[in-house]
Design an enzyme around this catalytic site. Structure first.
Site, PDB file in Angstrom:
ATOM      1  NE  ARG A 136      50.622  43.058  39.612  1.00  0.00           N
ATOM      2  CZ  ARG A 136      51.088  41.934  39.568  1.00  0.00           C
ATOM      3  NH1 ARG A 136      52.046  41.547  41.179  1.00  0.00           N
ATOM      4  NH2 ARG A 136      51.458  41.334  38.566  1.00  0.00           N
ATOM      5  CG  ASP A 153      41.164  54.781  39.520  1.00  0.00           C
ATOM      6  OD1 ASP A 153      40.101  54.918  38.812  1.00  0.00           O
ATOM      7  OD2 ASP A 153      41.916  54.592  39.991  1.00  0.00           O
ATOM      8  CG  ASP A 213      41.334  44.765  38.972  1.00  0.00           C
ATOM      9  OD1 ASP A 213      41.882  42.960  38.538  1.00  0.00           O
ATOM     10  OD2 ASP A 213      42.261  45.402  38.090  1.00  0.00           O
ATOM     11  CB  THR A 258      39.638  47.466  34.918  1.00  0.00           C
ATOM     12  OG1 THR A 258      40.102  47.104  35.778  1.00  0.00           O
ATOM     13  CG2 THR A 258      38.642  48.453  36.255  1.00  0.00           C
ATOM     14  N   GLY A 270      44.019  47.530  30.923  1.00  0.00           N
ATOM     15  CA  GLY A 270      43.923  45.997  30.827  1.00  0.00           C
ATOM     16  C   GLY A 270      43.040  45.804  30.197  1.00  0.00           C
ATOM     17  CG  ASP A 273      40.838  48.663  40.159  1.00  0.00           C
ATOM     18  OD1 ASP A 273      40.119  48.795  39.295  1.00  0.00           O
ATOM     19  OD2 ASP A 273      42.119  48.697  40.374  1.00  0.00           O
ATOM     20  NE  ARG A 279      48.778  47.648  31.600  1.00  0.00           N
ATOM     21  CZ  ARG A 279      47.845  47.771  32.673  1.00  0.00           C
ATOM     22  NH1 ARG A 279      47.132  48.915  32.705  1.00  0.00           N
ATOM     23  NH2 ARG A 279      47.087  46.498  32.597  1.00  0.00           N
ATOM     24  N   GLY A 337      33.234  29.337  47.817  1.00  0.00           N
ATOM     25  CA  GLY A 337      32.713  28.583  49.220  1.00  0.00           C
ATOM     26  C   GLY A 337      34.690  27.615  49.556  1.00  0.00           C
TER      27      GLY A 337
END
Ligand code: ATP
Length: 341
Positions: free
Chosen positions: A178, A110, A134, A132, A14, A136, A79, A192
């Protein structure tokens, strides 16, 4: 002078704001160290196709002018299923050999690192850079694009909140992530929000959400913001069920791809530039199978396999404070009773 004379750089998976800054840094740092630098277009697909002047282009300093402030990736990304097969990896390695590419910087997540590791087994020196939105990647406390994405989402949520308050609505706002709830968690704290639904934590207890909304209304709250990471349920149908159960008008807003685009923040530009340079320095030092990371306030490199084995857990403390600061959970924790407004 480095043994490595020619390197390539690609972006994969991505896209993320700040990738251009990383590519620019790889190109200019490589040139500064006397290397020839190739840009590989469309991720691993470009490396497999290998058409000169189309998929593979030599980049000079001026080719990366006017890119640091732009979102997306001017190298494009993909991809690429072919890379998952041994024949694809072989083809990609052959392209590297054909162009004399001895070192490759792979900017992605990853999955992209897994492809890079396979290329390293074919004799190409590889260094991964975490790109990324994310956040992650287990070995790194920072990934390129997260800061911009979270700021974009935060600003959008502020706007939804204005109208949500005016109409005394409940809003479910779906953000990206996701499998990883970092954008949701950060927005939950920054905006908040009354509730945050994280893929790592959500217990699918919708009744609890409904009770919270009713309770907030009773206490005079004029809006109820629920931030939902995209991996958790279906926001539109959740909104319909909540409206039916509470009688409070409830709307779902899906922020979607806007979170991937836009002008990268200063943090993303500076960190991506640093990581791009460090990746080239690693190659120049003869390192391979490394990934660049930001850990405990420092830029470092890890073994790629070690990095892929690490597991990232969402910060329990951040989850706790998100809950603790939301109006909903505002309780006197010591005494276990609710605090009056
Ligand atoms: P994001 O976090 O944005 O999803 P990512 O790099 O994890 O980024 P993936 O789609 O998982 O995104 O991987 C990007 C590309 O890396 C894949 O399309 C494929 O070309 C390659 N890749 C992923 N996994 C492997 C693997 N196991 N072996 C070889 N190549 C792989």
């Amino acid at each position: 002078m480095s043994e490595i004379k020619t390197i390539g750089v690609l972006t994969s998976g991505g896209d993320a704001p700040g990738m251009n800054a990383a590519v620019r840094a790889v190109v200019r740092r490589g040139l500064a160290l006397g290397m020839k630098v190739y840009g590989i277009y469309k991720g691993y697909q470009g490396l497999i196709d290998g058409v000169e002047g189309e998929d593979i282009r030599e980049l000079r300093a001026k080719d990366v002018s006017d890119t640091i402030q732009k979102g997306g990736t001017f190298l494009y990304t993909a991809r690429c299923m072919a890379m998952m097969k041994p024949a694809g990896v072989k083809k990609a390695a052959e392209t590297c050999h054909k162009y004399g590419i001895q070192g490759l910087v792979v900017i992605g997540g990853d999955g992209s690192y897994r492809g890079a590791e396979k290329l390293a087994n074919e004799g190409i020196n590889v260094v991964g850079v975490p790109g990324t939105i994310d956040l992650d990647i287990a070995c790194s406390d920072y990934t390129i694009g997260f800061d911009t994405a979270v700021n974009t989402a935060m600003e959008a949520i502020d706007k939804v909140r204005d109208t949500s308050t005016s109409h005394e609505r409940c809003s479910i706002i779906e953000v990206m992530g996701r499998h990883a709830g970092y954008i949701a968690l950060w927005c939950g704290i920054a905006n908040g929000a009354e509730d945050i639904l994280l893929p790592e934590k959500y217990d699918y207890d919708e009744q609890k959400l409904i009770d919270n909304i009713i309770d907030n209304k009773r206490r005079g709250k004029r809006h109820h913001i629920i931030i939902n990471a995209e991996g958790v349920g279906h926001s539109a149908s959740m909104a319909r069920r909540i409206e039916a159960a509470t009688g409070i008008e409830t709307r779902a807003t899906i922020l979607g791809y806007m979170q991937r685009g836009g002008v990268p923040t200063a943090t993303d530009r500076v960190y991506a530039s640093t990581m791009g340079c460090l990746a080239v320095d690693c190659l120049a030092a003869g390192k391979t199978k490394r990934v660049i990371a930001y850990k405990y306030g420092d830029f470092v490199d890890f073994d790629i396999n070690e990095a892929l084995k690490m597991e990232k857990e969402i910060s329990e403390y951040q989850v706790l404070i998100a809950r603790s600061l939301s109006h909903n959970y505002y309780k006197n924790e010591a005494e276990g009773r609710e605090t009056e407004d």
